[in-house]
Design a protein around this motif. Sequence first.
Motif, PDB file in Angstrom:
ATOM      1  N   VAL A 162       3.516  10.819   2.767  1.00 45.29           N
ATOM      2  CA  VAL A 162       3.398   9.505   2.132  1.00 45.29           C
ATOM      3  C   VAL A 162       3.258   8.450   3.228  1.00 45.29           C
ATOM      4  CG1 VAL A 162       4.526   7.757   0.710  1.00 45.29           C
ATOM      5  CG2 VAL A 162       4.719  10.173   0.097  1.00 45.29           C
ATOM      6  N   GLU A 163       2.350   7.519   3.021  1.00 42.23           N
ATOM      7  CA  GLU A 163       2.223   6.353   3.899  1.00 42.23           C
ATOM      8  C   GLU A 163       2.489   5.100   3.079  1.00 42.23           C
ATOM      9  OE1 GLU A 163      -1.494   6.180   5.914  1.00 42.23           O
ATOM     10  OE2 GLU A 163      -1.355   8.232   6.705  1.00 42.23           O
ATOM     11  N   ILE A 164       3.342   4.223   3.596  1.00 39.15           N
ATOM     12  CA  ILE A 164       3.575   2.942   2.954  1.00 39.15           C
ATOM     13  C   ILE A 164       3.434   1.824   3.996  1.00 39.15           C
ATOM     14  CG2 ILE A 164       5.114   3.891   1.189  1.00 39.15           C
ATOM     15  CD1 ILE A 164       7.486   2.687   2.717  1.00 39.15           C
ATOM     16  N   SER A 165       2.953   0.692   3.539  1.00 41.28           N
ATOM     17  CA  SER A 165       2.816  -0.461   4.431  1.00 41.28           C
ATOM     18  C   SER A 165       4.015  -1.379   4.264  1.00 41.28           C
ATOM     19  CB  SER A 165       1.543  -1.247   4.082  1.00 41.28           C
ATOM     20  OG  SER A 165       1.638  -1.791   2.771  1.00 41.28           O
ATOM     21  N   GLN A 209       0.842  -1.198   0.000  1.00 43.62           N
ATOM     22  CA  GLN A 209       0.000   0.000   0.000  1.00 43.62           C
ATOM     23  C   GLN A 209       0.877   1.249   0.000  1.00 43.62           C
ATOM     24  OE1 GLN A 209      -2.237  -0.603   3.640  1.00 43.62           O
ATOM     25  NE2 GLN A 209      -3.907  -1.619   2.573  1.00 43.62           N
ATOM     26  N   VAL A 210       0.535   2.191  -0.871  1.00 47.66           N
ATOM     27  CA  VAL A 210       1.227   3.485  -0.933  1.00 47.66           C
ATOM     28  C   VAL A 210       0.169   4.571  -1.080  1.00 47.66           C
ATOM     29  CG1 VAL A 210       2.891   4.926  -2.155  1.00 47.66           C
ATOM     30  CG2 VAL A 210       3.249   2.456  -2.050  1.00 47.66           C
ATOM     31  N   GLN A 211       0.200   5.555  -0.175  1.00 41.58           N
ATOM     32  CA  GLN A 211      -0.712   6.690  -0.263  1.00 41.58           C
ATOM     33  C   GLN A 211       0.117   7.969  -0.336  1.00 41.58           C
ATOM     34  OE1 GLN A 211      -3.572   6.651   2.899  1.00 41.58           O
ATOM     35  NE2 GLN A 211      -4.352   4.615   2.391  1.00 41.58           N
ATOM     36  N   VAL A 212      -0.125   8.764  -1.369  1.00 41.98           N
ATOM     37  CA  VAL A 212       0.652   9.977  -1.619  1.00 41.98           C
ATOM     38  C   VAL A 212      -0.267  11.189  -1.538  1.00 41.98           C
ATOM     39  CG1 VAL A 212       2.166  11.181  -3.237  1.00 41.98           C
ATOM     40  CG2 VAL A 212       2.202   8.679  -3.132  1.00 41.98           C
ATOM     41  N   ASN A 213       0.136  12.189  -0.763  1.00 39.43           N
ATOM     42  CA  ASN A 213      -0.633  13.419  -0.631  1.00 39.43           C
ATOM     43  C   ASN A 213       0.263  14.638  -0.840  1.00 39.43           C
ATOM     44  OD1 ASN A 213      -3.368  12.523   0.180  1.00 39.43           O
ATOM     45  ND2 ASN A 213      -2.268  11.602   1.890  1.00 39.43           N
TER      46      ASN A 213
END
Length: 415
Positions: free
Chosen positions: A279-282, A264-268
Amino acid sequence: MINKERLWSRLQFLSEIGKKESEGVTRLSFTPEERAAKDLVATFMKEAGLKVREDEVGNLIGRKEGFNPEASVVLTGSHVDSVFNGGNFDGPLGVLAAVEALQVMNEKGIETEHPIEVIAFTDEEGARFSFGMIGSRGIAGTLTQDELLNKDKQGISIAEAFVANGLQPEAIGKAALKPEEVKAYVELHIEQGKVLEGQNLSAGIVSGLAGPLWLKFILEGEVGHAGATPMSIRHDALTAAARVMLVIEAEAAKTGTTVGTVGQVQVNPGGINIIPGRVEISLDLRDINEVVRDEVEAKIREQAEQICEAQGVKLTIEDLQRVAPAPCSDIVKNAAKEAFEKLGLESYYLPSGAGHDGMQLMDLCPIGMIFIRSKNGISHDPAEWSSKEDCADGANVLYHTVLNLAVQKVNVTTN
């Protein structure tokens, strides 16, 4: 022997729930799709002559009584929830093969000293809340109120999902079993790898399960204009995250047994012309050896901190779940070996790289698993496939393994 055609037919019926045209199966926990799947399985359980109930954490349970009212229960089963766009066999095979095994016992008039329960566990996968094995944690008595605060992407907590599905979060402790109440747990599952296929074997005995460690890396940099901010003064959270991902790949590869995955990668803010500020990564990190896994984790953490410090990016690392590797019990492995020999199959042993509900039951009772061959090792994908014959071999092994554990009554009249 189990009814191969009946098992296969039920697998196909169940696979239609949560499937969209040209896509795989999506049955997330506490959704209408999972509810429909459990209702269908409950119908199969009743057809098998089992007494059906659901416990305080939503586990669906079908029970066949034993002739000794004081005897502890033998547990078997798996789950019917899925990942996003998953396959037809991961979980359902273990539930439906167990239902089939008990139905054959009832049809043949076979009695056992120990009662047997088939469990369709609640939320093994963890796909919705990034926190899995809810049902087995409940059975083990390790599920906590704090863990029920985990939320999905819509901000709905596990506790809120409980309430929406008629469950009481404050009652989860009532689902727990005591060690003296359980003799053993055995599960049939697809391998999700290529070992059995490489050995040209339909089934194998699991020696132990690798422990999954889930982390979330939160990197906070500085948002900036993509054209107006020189490279030398940027605090780009995404480039820092990319370097951390390369560290994960490199450190996991060094041991030869560890696997590390960023799924999972979330980019803001997420604009094409904006420097990412957050950025959040799992991280899913696994190894059959807990010491090795934790050493790799420590190296990843250390280097991630160094990378972020050098780039002026704040780093926060959150623990999502930490499960110890679980060796399978000799009690269950020996019962399975006996079953393999009875059926004329080779007793081949292999580890499980994937986590399963049995890991949560390790301190409750002896645990064990039986794997069947997966075509090309594909799983968590619409292309996931195991043949009708391999499913039947695995179900027959499960049937005899459960009989060995539950102690079949001798001189019984069969049909």
